[in-house]
Design a protein around this motif. Structure first.
Motif, PDB file in Angstrom:
ATOM      1  N   ILE A  63       1.107  -1.144   0.048  1.00 49.60           N
ATOM      2  CA  ILE A  63      -0.156  -0.142  -0.041  1.00 49.60           C
ATOM      3  C   ILE A  63       0.774   1.305   0.177  1.00 49.60           C
ATOM      4  N   VAL A  64       0.743   2.146  -0.769  1.00 50.00           N
ATOM      5  CA  VAL A  64       1.331   3.495  -0.811  1.00 50.00           C
ATOM      6  C   VAL A  64       0.038   4.336  -0.680  1.00 50.00           C
ATOM      7  N   VAL A  65       0.451   5.450   0.015  1.00 50.01           N
ATOM      8  CA  VAL A  65      -0.671   6.521   0.441  1.00 50.01           C
ATOM      9  C   VAL A  65      -0.387   7.744  -0.184  1.00 50.01           C
ATOM     10  N   ASN A  66      -1.278   8.376  -1.190  1.00 49.83           N
ATOM     11  CA  ASN A  66      -1.252   9.422  -1.793  1.00 49.83           C
ATOM     12  C   ASN A  66      -2.061  10.557  -1.124  1.00 49.83           C
ATOM     13  N   ASP A  67      -1.308  11.266  -0.374  1.00 47.85           N
ATOM     14  CA  ASP A  67      -2.025  12.516   0.547  1.00 47.85           C
ATOM     15  C   ASP A  67      -2.435  13.564  -0.511  1.00 47.85           C
ATOM     16  N   HIS A  68      -2.405  13.476  -1.464  1.00 48.92           N
ATOM     17  CA  HIS A  68      -2.801  14.832  -2.329  1.00 48.92           C
ATOM     18  C   HIS A  68      -4.019  14.330  -3.231  1.00 48.92           C
ATOM     19  N   TYR A  69      -4.586  13.362  -2.883  1.00 50.62           N
ATOM     20  CA  TYR A  69      -5.546  12.695  -3.864  1.00 50.62           C
ATOM     21  C   TYR A  69      -6.693  13.601  -4.037  1.00 50.62           C
ATOM     22  N   ASP A  70      -7.163  14.410  -3.218  1.00 47.10           N
ATOM     23  CA  ASP A  70      -8.122  15.701  -3.082  1.00 47.10           C
ATOM     24  C   ASP A  70      -7.800  16.966  -4.021  1.00 47.10           C
ATOM     25  N   THR A  71      -6.622  17.012  -4.224  1.00 47.94           N
ATOM     26  CA  THR A  71      -6.284  18.252  -4.922  1.00 47.94           C
ATOM     27  C   THR A  71      -5.442  18.049  -5.970  1.00 47.94           C
ATOM     28  N   GLN A  72      -5.024  16.907  -6.443  1.00 49.77           N
ATOM     29  CA  GLN A  72      -4.185  16.696  -7.580  1.00 49.77           C
ATOM     30  C   GLN A  72      -4.783  15.206  -8.135  1.00 49.77           C
TER      31      GLN A  72
ATOM     32  N   ASN B 196      -4.107  11.585 -10.968  1.00 49.07           N
ATOM     33  CA  ASN B 196      -3.361  10.554 -10.440  1.00 49.07           C
ATOM     34  C   ASN B 196      -1.999  10.511 -10.975  1.00 49.07           C
ATOM     35  N   VAL B 197      -1.660  11.722 -11.619  1.00 46.62           N
ATOM     36  CA  VAL B 197      -0.155  11.971 -11.842  1.00 46.62           C
ATOM     37  C   VAL B 197       0.463  11.798 -10.706  1.00 46.62           C
ATOM     38  N   SER B 198       0.000  12.312  -9.518  1.00 43.60           N
ATOM     39  CA  SER B 198       0.741  12.461  -8.309  1.00 43.60           C
ATOM     40  C   SER B 198       0.855  11.125  -7.817  1.00 43.60           C
ATOM     41  N   SER B 199      -0.424  10.081  -8.155  1.00 48.19           N
ATOM     42  CA  SER B 199       0.036   8.781  -7.735  1.00 48.19           C
ATOM     43  C   SER B 199       1.260   7.959  -8.408  1.00 48.19           C
TER      44      SER B 199
ATOM     45  N   ILE C 285       7.724  12.524 -16.477  1.00 44.78           N
ATOM     46  CA  ILE C 285       7.221  13.041 -15.285  1.00 44.78           C
ATOM     47  C   ILE C 285       8.086  13.671 -14.344  1.00 44.78           C
ATOM     48  N   LEU C 286       9.506  13.518 -14.374  1.00 43.62           N
ATOM     49  CA  LEU C 286      10.181  14.235 -13.358  1.00 43.62           C
ATOM     50  C   LEU C 286      10.396  15.597 -14.238  1.00 43.62           C
ATOM     51  N   ASP C 287      10.602  15.694 -15.351  1.00 39.96           N
ATOM     52  CA  ASP C 287      10.503  16.999 -15.920  1.00 39.96           C
ATOM     53  C   ASP C 287       9.638  17.904 -15.922  1.00 39.96           C
ATOM     54  N   VAL C 288       8.633  17.487 -15.642  1.00 41.55           N
ATOM     55  CA  VAL C 288       7.181  18.081 -15.870  1.00 41.55           C
ATOM     56  C   VAL C 288       6.842  18.657 -14.121  1.00 41.55           C
ATOM     57  N   GLU C 289       7.765  18.077 -13.300  1.00 41.79           N
ATOM     58  CA  GLU C 289       7.370  18.145 -11.908  1.00 41.79           C
ATOM     59  C   GLU C 289       7.205  19.496 -11.582  1.00 41.79           C
ATOM     60  N   GLY C 290       6.369  20.267 -10.804  1.00 41.97           N
ATOM     61  CA  GLY C 290       6.273  21.575 -10.557  1.00 41.97           C
ATOM     62  C   GLY C 290       5.419  22.350 -11.348  1.00 41.97           C
ATOM     63  N   ILE C 291       5.188  21.630 -12.608  1.00 46.48           N
ATOM     64  CA  ILE C 291       4.006  22.262 -13.794  1.00 46.48           C
ATOM     65  C   ILE C 291       2.842  21.871 -13.354  1.00 46.48           C
ATOM     66  N   ASP C 292       2.058  23.046 -12.680  1.00 42.12           N
ATOM     67  CA  ASP C 292       0.619  22.781 -12.314  1.00 42.12           C
ATOM     68  C   ASP C 292      -0.246  22.138 -13.516  1.00 42.12           C
ATOM     69  N   GLU C 293      -0.156  22.225 -14.484  1.00 36.65           N
ATOM     70  CA  GLU C 293      -0.924  21.875 -15.411  1.00 36.65           C
ATOM     71  C   GLU C 293      -1.145  20.330 -15.485  1.00 36.65           C
ATOM     72  N   TYR C 294      -0.186  19.571 -15.256  1.00 37.42           N
ATOM     73  CA  TYR C 294      -0.247  18.251 -15.252  1.00 37.42           C
ATOM     74  C   TYR C 294      -0.827  17.659 -13.922  1.00 37.42           C
ATOM     75  N   ASN C 295      -0.734  18.462 -12.902  1.00 40.11           N
ATOM     76  CA  ASN C 295      -1.419  18.051 -11.528  1.00 40.11           C
ATOM     77  C   ASN C 295      -2.821  17.661 -11.534  1.00 40.11           C
TER      78      ASN C 295
ATOM     79  N   HIS D 262      -4.982  16.761 -14.122  1.00 39.85           N
ATOM     80  CA  HIS D 262      -5.243  15.985 -15.146  1.00 39.85           C
ATOM     81  C   HIS D 262      -4.719  14.233 -14.975  1.00 39.85           C
ATOM     82  N   VAL D 263      -5.379  13.379 -15.689  1.00 38.30           N
ATOM     83  CA  VAL D 263      -5.038  12.170 -15.456  1.00 38.30           C
ATOM     84  C   VAL D 263      -3.699  12.018 -16.078  1.00 38.30           C
ATOM     85  N   TRP D 264      -2.932  10.914 -15.883  1.00 37.98           N
ATOM     86  CA  TRP D 264      -1.883  10.715 -16.213  1.00 37.98           C
ATOM     87  C   TRP D 264      -1.916  10.587 -18.068  1.00 37.98           C
ATOM     88  N   GLU D 265      -2.637  10.193 -18.558  1.00 36.85           N
ATOM     89  CA  GLU D 265      -2.817  10.000 -19.987  1.00 36.85           C
ATOM     90  C   GLU D 265      -2.699  11.334 -20.549  1.00 36.85           C
TER      91      GLU D 265
END
Length: 259
Positions: free
Chosen positions: A95-104, A106-109, A196-206, A208-211
């Motif tokens: 189990i891995v917990v994503n604490d940002h599930y309500d604000t981001q 599934n890219v964050s997952s 995914i590392l290159d776009v870290e911090g770019i809010d646009e991707y947070n 949307h779904v990872w697709e």
């Protein structure tokens, strides 16, 4: 690299020693979201823990993966996370917990499990497979698709002459839509990690779904498609979707809560 025909011959003759580089190593099941369209059931039970035809939805998927020898399984959870914890003892999953599930989205997952991406199935907790579609070995990375007509809101893919996705159109009327599990082969995983590392911090991707990230980087991220019959992959976006498949769905999931 061996050809697809050679791969199929090795499979047919059970010569698995020759295709170890094609063996699926693990699976990630994305299960962190709140499933807002699944209310009122999702108010007290995550969609993945709802009961469909007598089985807990996520448990069915875990058992199908384990049936083909994929025992390294990780669930990324968030909403009502504690309700999933019993699965570690019952099925020996991580189990891995994503604490940002309500604000981001599934890219964050996926960011939380980058170190696990290899020859990896990426699964969604709200899919149901009447027959087991998973395999011990896969030839190359792919997105599962089914063909639909007269649809206006799905993600439709086109492919080049090699069967590699070269465009994704949201809302095309007909075509092969992205639905079901995805297989990241080792080569795709390495490139996806970098993107995914290159776009870290770019809010646009947070948000949307990872697709969406994948769609924006088709020149780098190469996946084929694997076509399935439309009856082979089901997705329960809403309660009505589940009821249409299982007439006892409400009875088995409400337990008198809304009488």
């Amino acid at each position: 690299m061996i050809s697809r025909n050679e791969f199929n011959e090795y499979i047919n003759h059970e010569q698995y020693d020759c295709i170890q580089q094609h063996k699926v190593t693990n699976a990630i099941i994305l299960a962190a979201g709140k499933s807002k369209r699944f209310k009122p059931i999702s108010d007290y039970c995550p969609k993945g823990l709802s009961i469909v035809k007598g089985e807990v939805l996520v448990e069915r998927q875990i058992k199908q993966l384990q049936a083909v020898g994929i025992n390294d399984i990780t669930l990324v959870v968030g909403y009502k996370k504690e309700m999933f914890f019993y699965l570690t003892d019952k099925y020996d999953v991580k189990i891995v917990v994503n604490d940002h599930y309500d604000t981001q989205d599934n890219v964050s997952s996926l960011r939380l499990v980058l170190d696990q991406l290899d020859n990896t199935y990426i699964c969604s907790v709200d899919n149901y497979y009447p027959e087991n579609l998973f395999n011990t070995y896969e030839y190359r990375g792919f997105y599962s698709t089914i063909y639909v007509e007269n649809n206006s809101d799905e993600w439709v893919v086109t492919t080049d002459e090699l069967g590699v996705i070269n465009d994704v159109i949201i809302g095309a009327p007909s075509g092969h839509i992205m639905l079901g599990f995805v297989y990241f082969d080792r080569q795709f995983s390495e490139k996806f990690k970098q993107v995914i590392l290159d776009v870290e911090g770019i809010d646009e991707y947070n948000h949307h779904v990872w697709e969406y990230l994948y769609m924006k980087h088709l020149d780098t991220l190469k996946l084929g498609i694997k076509e399935f019959d439309s009856r082979s992959i089901l997705e329960f976006d809403t309660i009505d979707d589940a009821i249409n498949f299982d007439e006892s769905f409400l009875k088995n999931n409400t337990n008198g809560k809304f009488d």
